[in-house]
Design a protein around this motif. Structure first.
Motif, PDB file in Angstrom:
ATOM      1  N   ASP A  61      33.927  33.868  32.278  1.00 28.73           N
ATOM      2  CA  ASP A  61      33.129  35.011  31.862  1.00 28.73           C
ATOM      3  C   ASP A  61      33.679  36.330  32.405  1.00 28.73           C
ATOM      4  O   ASP A  61      32.957  37.137  32.976  1.00 28.73           O
ATOM      5  CB  ASP A  61      31.671  34.818  32.277  1.00 28.73           C
ATOM      6  CG  ASP A  61      30.750  35.736  31.485  1.00 28.73           C
ATOM      7  OD1 ASP A  61      31.120  36.117  30.359  1.00 28.73           O
ATOM      8  OD2 ASP A  61      29.677  36.079  31.992  1.00 28.73           O
ATOM      9  N   CYS A  62      34.963  36.537  32.193  1.00 28.60           N
ATOM     10  CA  CYS A  62      35.634  37.746  32.657  1.00 28.60           C
ATOM     11  C   CYS A  62      36.163  38.499  31.451  1.00 28.60           C
ATOM     12  O   CYS A  62      36.845  37.927  30.602  1.00 28.60           O
ATOM     13  CB  CYS A  62      36.781  37.362  33.594  1.00 28.60           C
ATOM     14  SG  CYS A  62      37.738  38.755  34.175  1.00 28.60           S
ATOM     15  N   ASP A  63      35.850  39.793  31.360  1.00 25.62           N
ATOM     16  CA  ASP A  63      36.300  40.602  30.238  1.00 25.62           C
ATOM     17  C   ASP A  63      37.394  41.593  30.619  1.00 25.62           C
ATOM     18  O   ASP A  63      38.213  41.969  29.796  1.00 25.62           O
ATOM     19  CB  ASP A  63      35.127  41.379  29.646  1.00 25.62           C
ATOM     20  CG  ASP A  63      34.054  40.473  29.078  1.00 25.62           C
ATOM     21  OD1 ASP A  63      34.399  39.430  28.507  1.00 25.62           O
ATOM     22  OD2 ASP A  63      32.865  40.820  29.224  1.00 25.62           O
ATOM     23  N   ILE A  64      37.358  42.075  31.867  1.00 24.74           N
ATOM     24  CA  ILE A  64      38.269  43.125  32.319  1.00 24.74           C
ATOM     25  C   ILE A  64      38.737  42.805  33.730  1.00 24.74           C
ATOM     26  O   ILE A  64      37.939  42.400  34.577  1.00 24.74           O
ATOM     27  CB  ILE A  64      37.559  44.496  32.332  1.00 24.74           C
ATOM     28  CG1 ILE A  64      37.004  44.828  30.951  1.00 24.74           C
ATOM     29  CG2 ILE A  64      38.501  45.605  32.819  1.00 24.74           C
ATOM     30  CD1 ILE A  64      35.932  45.886  30.973  1.00 24.74           C
ATOM     31  N   ILE A  65      40.024  43.013  33.971  1.00 26.82           N
ATOM     32  CA  ILE A  65      40.565  42.871  35.323  1.00 26.82           C
ATOM     33  C   ILE A  65      41.298  44.159  35.669  1.00 26.82           C
ATOM     34  O   ILE A  65      42.184  44.595  34.934  1.00 26.82           O
ATOM     35  CB  ILE A  65      41.542  41.682  35.445  1.00 26.82           C
ATOM     36  CG1 ILE A  65      40.823  40.364  35.146  1.00 26.82           C
ATOM     37  CG2 ILE A  65      42.171  41.648  36.836  1.00 26.82           C
ATOM     38  CD1 ILE A  65      41.745  39.148  35.094  1.00 26.82           C
ATOM     39  N   ASN A  66      40.925  44.776  36.793  1.00 26.82           N
ATOM     40  CA  ASN A  66      41.644  45.925  37.324  1.00 26.82           C
ATOM     41  C   ASN A  66      42.525  45.438  38.464  1.00 26.82           C
ATOM     42  O   ASN A  66      42.073  44.684  39.325  1.00 26.82           O
ATOM     43  CB  ASN A  66      40.673  46.986  37.852  1.00 26.82           C
ATOM     44  CG  ASN A  66      41.432  48.107  38.510  1.00 26.82           C
ATOM     45  OD1 ASN A  66      42.190  48.813  37.858  1.00 26.82           O
ATOM     46  ND2 ASN A  66      41.271  48.249  39.811  1.00 26.82           N
ATOM     47  N   MET A  67      43.774  45.883  38.466  1.00 26.24           N
ATOM     48  CA  MET A  67      44.708  45.495  39.525  1.00 26.24           C
ATOM     49  C   MET A  67      45.321  46.741  40.142  1.00 26.24           C
ATOM     50  O   MET A  67      46.262  47.307  39.594  1.00 26.24           O
ATOM     51  CB  MET A  67      45.775  44.558  38.945  1.00 26.24           C
ATOM     52  CG  MET A  67      45.168  43.262  38.409  1.00 26.24           C
ATOM     53  SD  MET A  67      46.316  42.208  37.512  1.00 26.24           S
ATOM     54  CE  MET A  67      46.267  42.974  35.870  1.00 26.24           C
ATOM     55  N   SER A  68      44.770  47.174  41.255  1.00 21.19           N
ATOM     56  CA  SER A  68      45.261  48.365  41.950  1.00 21.19           C
ATOM     57  C   SER A  68      46.264  47.961  43.026  1.00 21.19           C
ATOM     58  O   SER A  68      46.091  48.240  44.209  1.00 21.19           O
ATOM     59  CB  SER A  68      44.091  49.133  42.561  1.00 21.19           C
ATOM     60  OG  SER A  68      43.327  49.744  41.558  1.00 21.19           O
ATOM     61  N   PHE A  69      47.297  47.275  42.596  1.00 21.08           N
ATOM     62  CA  PHE A  69      48.361  46.829  43.494  1.00 21.08           C
ATOM     63  C   PHE A  69      49.610  46.595  42.661  1.00 21.08           C
ATOM     64  O   PHE A  69      49.551  46.583  41.430  1.00 21.08           O
ATOM     65  CB  PHE A  69      47.970  45.543  44.230  1.00 21.08           C
ATOM     66  CG  PHE A  69      47.616  44.398  43.314  1.00 21.08           C
ATOM     67  CD1 PHE A  69      48.593  43.561  42.796  1.00 21.08           C
ATOM     68  CD2 PHE A  69      46.291  44.166  42.956  1.00 21.08           C
ATOM     69  CE1 PHE A  69      48.273  42.515  41.945  1.00 21.08           C
ATOM     70  CE2 PHE A  69      45.954  43.115  42.110  1.00 21.08           C
ATOM     71  CZ  PHE A  69      46.947  42.287  41.599  1.00 21.08           C
ATOM     72  N   GLY A  70      50.726  46.396  43.323  1.00 19.76           N
ATOM     73  CA  GLY A  70      51.955  46.125  42.591  1.00 19.76           C
ATOM     74  C   GLY A  70      53.047  45.580  43.488  1.00 19.76           C
ATOM     75  O   GLY A  70      53.082  45.853  44.682  1.00 19.76           O
ATOM     76  N   GLU A  71      53.926  44.815  42.880  1.00 26.37           N
ATOM     77  CA  GLU A  71      55.087  44.237  43.548  1.00 26.37           C
ATOM     78  C   GLU A  71      56.326  44.523  42.711  1.00 26.37           C
ATOM     79  O   GLU A  71      56.252  44.562  41.483  1.00 26.37           O
ATOM     80  CB  GLU A  71      54.918  42.721  43.701  1.00 26.37           C
ATOM     81  CG  GLU A  71      53.909  42.315  44.743  1.00 26.37           C
ATOM     82  CD  GLU A  71      54.342  42.665  46.152  1.00 26.37           C
ATOM     83  OE1 GLU A  71      55.558  42.609  46.449  1.00 26.37           O
ATOM     84  OE2 GLU A  71      53.475  43.011  46.957  1.00 26.37           O
ATOM     85  N   GLY A  72      57.458  44.656  43.346  1.00 20.41           N
ATOM     86  CA  GLY A  72      58.699  44.954  42.640  1.00 20.41           C
ATOM     87  C   GLY A  72      59.325  43.775  41.923  1.00 20.41           C
ATOM     88  O   GLY A  72      60.109  43.953  41.004  1.00 20.41           O
ATOM     89  N   ILE A  85      40.993  42.160  29.007  1.00 20.40           N
ATOM     90  CA  ILE A  85      41.697  43.442  29.095  1.00 20.40           C
ATOM     91  C   ILE A  85      42.129  43.610  30.547  1.00 20.40           C
ATOM     92  O   ILE A  85      41.300  43.551  31.462  1.00 20.40           O
ATOM     93  CB  ILE A  85      40.786  44.607  28.665  1.00 20.40           C
ATOM     94  CG1 ILE A  85      40.402  44.460  27.186  1.00 20.40           C
ATOM     95  CG2 ILE A  85      41.456  45.953  28.937  1.00 20.40           C
ATOM     96  CD1 ILE A  85      39.324  45.426  26.730  1.00 20.40           C
ATOM     97  N   MET A  86      43.430  43.825  30.752  1.00 16.93           N
ATOM     98  CA  MET A  86      43.955  43.988  32.105  1.00 16.93           C
ATOM     99  C   MET A  86      44.608  45.352  32.259  1.00 16.93           C
ATOM    100  O   MET A  86      45.395  45.765  31.408  1.00 16.93           O
ATOM    101  CB  MET A  86      44.978  42.891  32.407  1.00 16.93           C
ATOM    102  CG  MET A  86      44.359  41.505  32.488  1.00 16.93           C
ATOM    103  SD  MET A  86      45.599  40.213  32.615  1.00 16.93           S
ATOM    104  CE  MET A  86      46.184  40.155  30.917  1.00 16.93           C
ATOM    105  N   VAL A  87      44.252  46.043  33.327  1.00 12.94           N
ATOM    106  CA  VAL A  87      44.843  47.336  33.649  1.00 12.94           C
ATOM    107  C   VAL A  87      45.379  47.269  35.070  1.00 12.94           C
ATOM    108  O   VAL A  87      44.846  46.552  35.909  1.00 12.94           O
ATOM    109  CB  VAL A  87      43.843  48.504  33.484  1.00 12.94           C
ATOM    110  CG1 VAL A  87      43.380  48.631  32.053  1.00 12.94           C
ATOM    111  CG2 VAL A  87      42.653  48.346  34.394  1.00 12.94           C
ATOM    112  N   ALA A  88      46.463  48.024  35.316  1.00 15.04           N
ATOM    113  CA  ALA A  88      47.062  47.995  36.649  1.00 15.04           C
ATOM    114  C   ALA A  88      47.675  49.341  36.999  1.00 15.04           C
ATOM    115  O   ALA A  88      48.177  50.068  36.128  1.00 15.04           O
ATOM    116  CB  ALA A  88      48.131  46.906  36.719  1.00 15.04           C
ATOM    117  N   ALA A  89      47.649  49.657  38.277  1.00 13.13           N
ATOM    118  CA  ALA A  89      48.298  50.850  38.812  1.00 13.13           C
ATOM    119  C   ALA A  89      49.807  50.686  38.688  1.00 13.13           C
ATOM    120  O   ALA A  89      50.339  49.612  38.967  1.00 13.13           O
ATOM    121  CB  ALA A  89      47.906  51.018  40.282  1.00 13.13           C
ATOM    122  N   VAL A  90      50.499  51.755  38.258  1.00 16.07           N
ATOM    123  CA  VAL A  90      51.951  51.670  38.098  1.00 16.07           C
ATOM    124  C   VAL A  90      52.696  51.864  39.407  1.00 16.07           C
ATOM    125  O   VAL A  90      53.870  51.528  39.508  1.00 16.07           O
ATOM    126  CB  VAL A  90      52.484  52.665  37.041  1.00 16.07           C
ATOM    127  CG1 VAL A  90      51.939  52.339  35.672  1.00 16.07           C
ATOM    128  CG2 VAL A  90      52.237  54.095  37.433  1.00 16.07           C
TER     129      VAL A  90
END
Length: 180
Positions: A5-16, A35-40
């Motif tokens: 039951d997940c519609d949106i995932i925010n990912m405020s992290f990143g790896e090279g 829908i997935m969004v992430a910090a660049v």
């Protein structure tokens, strides 16, 4: 949606370096309609970071109060859209009567786009990740070079224009619910 039951995932992290396991998890969520969004990223370089650089994820860069590109924000092909990310006010208190006001980063920008996704899904819960991405692109305020560029992506996310594109305003959405 399935049992998660997940519609949106925010990912405020990143790896090279992209991991296969993480890539498979992103692909799985995308297949489930998430829908997935992430910090660049905040190194102010062309280096792509993951998960923002995965095709299934909406990479979000940062702009300041005057809609200028923030020089700490990554600039590369993973930038799909931008959102506010400079001089953000947080709940962290710096004194008994003051809150932190000079926080910055794409980790603040990404949740702005996740919130837009949440509102869009409230209006139309049938939106797919691709449809939401297309709406963001079509309704963004173009900044920087005309059209897509690696600093602003397709431009600044514009929630008002996105809702208009869905042909629903908050007022009519509530009046429809109330049968008015």
């Amino acid at each position: 949606m399935d049992e998660y039951d997940c519609d949106i995932i925010n990912m405020s992290f990143g790896e090279g370096i992209p991991s296969t396991v993480f890539m498979e998890a992103v692909e799985y969520a995308y297949e489930k309609g998430v829908i997935m969004v992430a910090a660049v990223g905040n190194y102010g370089s062309k280096t792509e970071l993951f998960p923002a650089a995965f095709d299934e994820v909406i990479g979000v860069g940062a702009v300041g109060a005057e809609k200028e590109w923030c020089d700490f924000s990554q600039y590369n092909e993973s930038v799909f859209i931008t959102a506010p990310g400079d001089l953000m006010v947080t709940a962290e208190k710096t004194a008994s009567d003051a809150y932190e006001t000079d926080r910055e980063g794409t980790s603040f920008s990404s949740p702005c786009v996740a919130a837009i996704a949440a509102l869009a899904l409230q209006v139309d819960n049938t939106l797919t990740p691709t449809e939401f991405r297309d709406l963001l692109k079509e309704t963004a305020e173009d900044l920087g070079d005309a059209g897509y560029d690696i600093y602003y992506g397709h431009g600044l996310a514009d929630i008002e224009a996105l809702l208009k594109a869905l042909e629903v305003s908050l007022g009519s959405c509530y009046s429809q619910r109330e049968g008015l």
